[in-house]
Design a protein around this motif. Structure first.
Motif, PDB file in Angstrom:
ATOM      1  N   TRP A 491       0.824  -1.215   0.000  1.00  0.00           N
ATOM      2  CA  TRP A 491       0.000   0.000   0.000  1.00  0.00           C
ATOM      3  C   TRP A 491       0.858   1.265   0.000  1.00  0.00           C
ATOM      4  CZ3 TRP A 491      -4.928   0.325  -1.178  1.00  0.00           C
ATOM      5  CH2 TRP A 491      -5.749  -0.800  -1.032  1.00  0.00           C
ATOM      6  N   GLU A 492       2.058   1.203   0.595  1.00  0.00           N
ATOM      7  CA  GLU A 492       2.899   2.399   0.619  1.00  0.00           C
ATOM      8  C   GLU A 492       3.298   2.809  -0.797  1.00  0.00           C
ATOM      9  OE1 GLU A 492       3.536  -0.581   1.755  1.00  0.00           O
ATOM     10  OE2 GLU A 492       5.654  -1.078   1.918  1.00  0.00           O
ATOM     11  N   ASN A 493       3.540   1.824  -1.659  1.00  0.00           N
ATOM     12  CA  ASN A 493       3.861   2.137  -3.049  1.00  0.00           C
ATOM     13  C   ASN A 493       2.636   2.661  -3.785  1.00  0.00           C
ATOM     14  OD1 ASN A 493       6.505   1.211  -2.683  1.00  0.00           O
ATOM     15  ND2 ASN A 493       5.914  -0.896  -3.140  1.00  0.00           N
ATOM     16  N   TRP A 494       1.494   2.081  -3.495  1.00  0.00           N
ATOM     17  CA  TRP A 494       0.272   2.473  -4.194  1.00  0.00           C
ATOM     18  C   TRP A 494      -0.140   3.905  -3.847  1.00  0.00           C
ATOM     19  CZ3 TRP A 494      -2.555   1.013  -8.146  1.00  0.00           C
ATOM     20  CH2 TRP A 494      -3.831   1.536  -8.293  1.00  0.00           C
ATOM     21  N   PHE A 495      -0.118   4.222  -2.567  1.00  0.00           N
ATOM     22  CA  PHE A 495      -0.569   5.548  -2.153  1.00  0.00           C
ATOM     23  C   PHE A 495       0.403   6.644  -2.557  1.00  0.00           C
ATOM     24  CE2 PHE A 495      -4.434   4.841  -0.241  1.00  0.00           C
ATOM     25  CZ  PHE A 495      -4.421   3.869   0.742  1.00  0.00           C
ATOM     26  N   LEU A 496       1.674   6.345  -2.563  1.00  0.00           N
ATOM     27  CA  LEU A 496       2.669   7.393  -2.759  1.00  0.00           C
ATOM     28  C   LEU A 496       3.127   7.534  -4.204  1.00  0.00           C
ATOM     29  CD1 LEU A 496       4.806   6.858   0.466  1.00  0.00           C
ATOM     30  CD2 LEU A 496       2.892   8.408   0.084  1.00  0.00           C
ATOM     31  N   VAL A 497       2.747   6.586  -5.057  1.00  0.00           N
ATOM     32  CA  VAL A 497       3.090   6.676  -6.478  1.00  0.00           C
ATOM     33  C   VAL A 497       1.799   6.786  -7.266  1.00  0.00           C
ATOM     34  CG1 VAL A 497       4.184   5.537  -8.437  1.00  0.00           C
ATOM     35  CG2 VAL A 497       5.176   5.304  -6.144  1.00  0.00           C
ATOM     36  N   PRO A 498       1.593   7.850  -8.027  1.00  0.00           N
ATOM     37  CA  PRO A 498       0.338   8.002  -8.768  1.00  0.00           C
ATOM     38  C   PRO A 498       0.076   6.821  -9.682  1.00  0.00           C
ATOM     39  CG  PRO A 498       1.628  10.029  -8.846  1.00  0.00           C
ATOM     40  CD  PRO A 498       2.511   8.977  -8.236  1.00  0.00           C
ATOM     41  N   GLY A 499      -1.168   6.336  -9.673  1.00  0.00           N
ATOM     42  CA  GLY A 499      -1.548   5.209 -10.515  1.00  0.00           C
ATOM     43  C   GLY A 499      -2.001   5.656 -11.884  1.00  0.00           C
ATOM     44  N   LYS A 500      -1.866   4.764 -12.855  1.00  0.00           N
ATOM     45  CA  LYS A 500      -2.286   5.087 -14.213  1.00  0.00           C
ATOM     46  C   LYS A 500      -3.789   5.307 -14.295  1.00  0.00           C
ATOM     47  CE  LYS A 500       1.455   2.503 -16.431  1.00  0.00           C
ATOM     48  NZ  LYS A 500       1.782   1.376 -17.348  1.00  0.00           N
ATOM     49  N   ALA A 501      -4.517   4.601 -13.425  1.00  0.00           N
ATOM     50  CA  ALA A 501      -5.977   4.679 -13.503  1.00  0.00           C
ATOM     51  C   ALA A 501      -6.539   5.552 -12.407  1.00  0.00           C
ATOM     52  CB  ALA A 501      -6.563   3.271 -13.421  1.00  0.00           C
ATOM     53  N   ASN A 502      -5.790   6.543 -11.994  1.00  0.00           N
ATOM     54  CA  ASN A 502      -6.223   7.378 -10.887  1.00  0.00           C
ATOM     55  C   ASN A 502      -7.529   8.102 -11.235  1.00  0.00           C
ATOM     56  OD1 ASN A 502      -6.568   9.093  -8.765  1.00  0.00           O
ATOM     57  ND2 ASN A 502      -4.528  10.029  -8.890  1.00  0.00           N
ATOM     58  N   ILE A 503      -8.629   7.660 -10.592  1.00  0.00           N
ATOM     59  CA  ILE A 503      -9.922   8.246 -10.911  1.00  0.00           C
ATOM     60  C   ILE A 503     -10.072   9.610 -10.261  1.00  0.00           C
ATOM     61  CG2 ILE A 503     -11.054   6.039 -11.234  1.00  0.00           C
ATOM     62  CD1 ILE A 503     -12.136   6.218  -8.445  1.00  0.00           C
ATOM     63  N   GLY A 504      -9.057  10.023  -9.523  1.00  0.00           N
ATOM     64  CA  GLY A 504      -9.120  11.355  -8.945  1.00  0.00           C
ATOM     65  C   GLY A 504      -8.692  12.433  -9.932  1.00  0.00           C
ATOM     66  N   ARG A 505      -8.394  12.041 -11.170  1.00  0.00           N
ATOM     67  CA  ARG A 505      -7.945  13.030 -12.139  1.00  0.00           C
ATOM     68  C   ARG A 505      -8.876  13.043 -13.340  1.00  0.00           C
ATOM     69  NH1 ARG A 505      -1.370  12.228 -12.411  1.00  0.00           N
ATOM     70  NH2 ARG A 505      -0.967  12.710 -10.229  1.00  0.00           N
ATOM     71  N   MET A 506      -9.055  14.202 -13.862  1.00  0.00           N
ATOM     72  CA  MET A 506      -9.774  14.342 -15.132  1.00  0.00           C
ATOM     73  C   MET A 506      -8.851  15.114 -16.067  1.00  0.00           C
ATOM     74  SD  MET A 506     -12.844  13.092 -15.544  1.00  0.00           S
ATOM     75  CE  MET A 506     -13.721  14.135 -16.682  1.00  0.00           C
ATOM     76  N   ARG A 507      -8.629  14.566 -17.226  1.00  0.00           N
ATOM     77  CA  ARG A 507      -7.785  15.289 -18.181  1.00  0.00           C
ATOM     78  C   ARG A 507      -8.568  16.463 -18.772  1.00  0.00           C
ATOM     79  NH1 ARG A 507      -6.549   9.916 -19.128  1.00  0.00           N
ATOM     80  NH2 ARG A 507      -4.388   9.357 -18.767  1.00  0.00           N
ATOM     81  N   ALA A 508      -7.898  17.552 -18.908  1.00  0.00           N
ATOM     82  CA  ALA A 508      -8.576  18.739 -19.470  1.00  0.00           C
ATOM     83  C   ALA A 508      -8.868  18.497 -20.952  1.00  0.00           C
ATOM     84  CB  ALA A 508      -7.686  19.950 -19.308  1.00  0.00           C
TER      85      ALA A 508
END
Length: 508
Positions: A491-508
């Motif tokens: 989990w330390e790697n997951w939380f601290l390294v942005p994921g490719k499928a990060n649903i917290g982002r929306m591309r402009a």
């Protein structure tokens, strides 16, 4: 119990346990051992391969996939009889919900679709996998009635990815001024929706104004439901720009948000109640993929679903008790027998008896009893970890928001506490002292087998990232519950390294 036996005693499993001879509860308990999914896995594998009459005589209509934190996927068979048992519990819940909150009938409702972005699948034997929307549990007549009140179309299940699904969900929710009921599983999912509503407000307001979702390729069924709403767009823009927005500013008719509220979900619901006192939060009963144990009743709590499955409750000595035999204040492990072929199945959930309603027990979900973590013989379990986190919150050492313990072997074996925002410097020391109240943990620490726990601040998107990884690990979005202790490492790697499928982002 006897109706389940009449229909299914002649299946292969029933014949193997001489169920045709069962004449009483005592006979059933003598004939059948209490089992876990691992005990039933070989039987379920036969069903997945297409074999009939294995755990039930009734045909298997579909299987639903669920998962523990680290074990292989579980496939739960669904039959017409099991659907009827769910419906026997959900019908009185709906009746109580709508009769105690009559304003709900004058508005629309959002029933969470789970999992999002699911592609159609079948087992190797051709059996469909997956239920779809929460409304799938209801009868066809109930579904038709609910469909007339839906704020978000059920076709959203066909949207290709999670990020797009969330965006389309928000488009329909925000466009709907008449929303009166929100029904989701995890309260954190509702929090994520609200966060994204602000983050994507510019795009959402424009699309609501024009009646066109530009960022997502839509099916024809969804595209037909787009309507231009310029005035509503202006209202939504004003509400989302208000830092102290109330839910009834967005949805004037919103009366109830229904979601999990016991055990690990309790802090999240309490925070939502604090932020939005203008809306009632109803705590859902204990409804698992395998069966329904309790249903909420206004003004009372969660009442045992006695009209559905055959329920037993194991005390700490392993003795089974029937519904009328449980004691107020006592805790039990839940065992169910269902028309879906789960015979004396240990669900892995613990409940506490909090009272009764007309001699039917009221039950509070306490937590999972499986999920024991054992790096070095310490045997930490979610119930103990949950009590530690609650104590830390009570002492104002653990900030409000996401918090979860997880094992790590990097650089040494030990435990990490992931938090959404930094706590006081003493947090790690007090956490260590509380974990040491577990004698096996203290022994492993004293031997030097475990390193001291560390606290890691994983940022404001922690809950969302947690949901994302659980989905990638194979869980349905609707099955992802907040947990105080997760068995998976990394989990330390997951939380601290942005994921490719990060649903917290929306591309402009």
């Amino acid at each position: 119990m006897f109706s389940i036996l009449r229909r299914n005693a002649n299946c292969v499993y029933g014949r193997a346990h001489s169920l045709e001879r069962v004449q009483s509860v005592g006979d059933l308990q003598a004939s059948l051992p209490i089992v876990t999914y691992e005990d039933l896995r070989p039987w379920v594998e036969r069903i997945l391969g297409g074999e009939d009459n294995v755990l039930t005589s009734d045909p298997v209509l579909l299987v639903e996939r669920t998962s523990g934190s680290t074990t292989a996927a579980k496939y739960i068979p669904y039959t017409a009889g099991l659907f009827a048992e769910f419906q026997a519990a959900l019908a009185p819940w709906l009746w109580n919900l709508y009769t105690t909150s009559p304003g709900l009938l004058r508005g629309t409702a959002y029933w969470q679709v789970t999992p999002l972005a699911r592609t159609p699948e079948r087992t190797r034997g051709g059996i469909p996998i997956g239920l779809g929307a929460e409304a799938s549990y209801f009868t066809p007549l109930q579904q038709r009635a609910l469909a007339r009140l839906l704020s978000v179309p059920a076709e959203i299940a066909g949207v290709a990815d999670i990020e797009s699904s969330l965006y389309v969900t928000l488009f329909f929710l925000l466009r709907d001024r008449n929303l009166s009921l929100i029904s989701v599983w995890n309260p954190n999912f509702f929090s994520i929706l609200l966060k994204h509503a602000r983050e994507w407000s510019g795009h959402l307001v424009r699309d609501i104004h024009d009646g066109e979702i530009r960022r997502v390729n839509l099916t024809d069924a969804i595209a037909r439901k787009q309507l231009a709403s310029p005035q509503r767009a202006r209202d939504v823009e004003r509400c989302l720009s208000d830092a102290h927005m109330k839910l009834t500013d967005l949805w004037p008719r919103l009366a109830v948000v229904s979601c999990w509220g016991d055990a690990e979900a309790a802090p999240e619901v309490q925070e939502l109640e604090r932020k939005f006192p203008d809306v009632a939060f109803q705590r859902k009963g204990l409804l698992a993929t395998e069966g329904v144990i309790t249903i909420p009743r206004a003004g009372a709590g969660n009442v045992a679903a006695i009209l559905s499955h055959f329920l037993e409750f194991l005390d700490d000595q392993g003795r089974p008790h029937l519904v009328h035999e449980v004691e107020p204040g006592a805790e039990y492990s839940v065992v169910i027998t269902t028309s879906g072929g789960l015979w004396r199945y240990r669900l892995g959930d613990r409940v506490r008896v909090t009272g009764s309603l007309r001699r039917t027990p009221l039950l509070e979900f306490v937590g999972k009893e499986d999920g024991v973590c054992d790096l070095r013989g310490e045997k930490l379990n979610p119930a103990f970890a949950g009590s530690v986190l609650r104590e830390l919150r009570g002492e104002l050492l653990l900030p409000v928001g996401f918090a979860m313990l997880a094992p790590s072997r990097t650089p040494e074996a030990g435990y990490l506490l992931f938090v959404e925002q930094s706590g006081p410097a003493a947090l790690a020391t007090v956490l260590e002292n509380k974990l040491r109240t577990n004698p096996q943990y203290a022994y492993a620490r004293n031997l030097g087998q475990l390193a001291a726990p560390r606290v890691i601040n994983c940022g404001p998107n922690a809950a969302e990232r947690y949901l994302e990884r659980c989905i990638l690990l194979g869980q349905r979005a609707g099955d992802v519950k907040p947990t105080s202790l997760h068995l998976a490492e990394g989990w330390e790697n997951w939380f601290l390294v942005p994921g490719k499928a990060n649903i917290g982002r929306m591309r402009a």
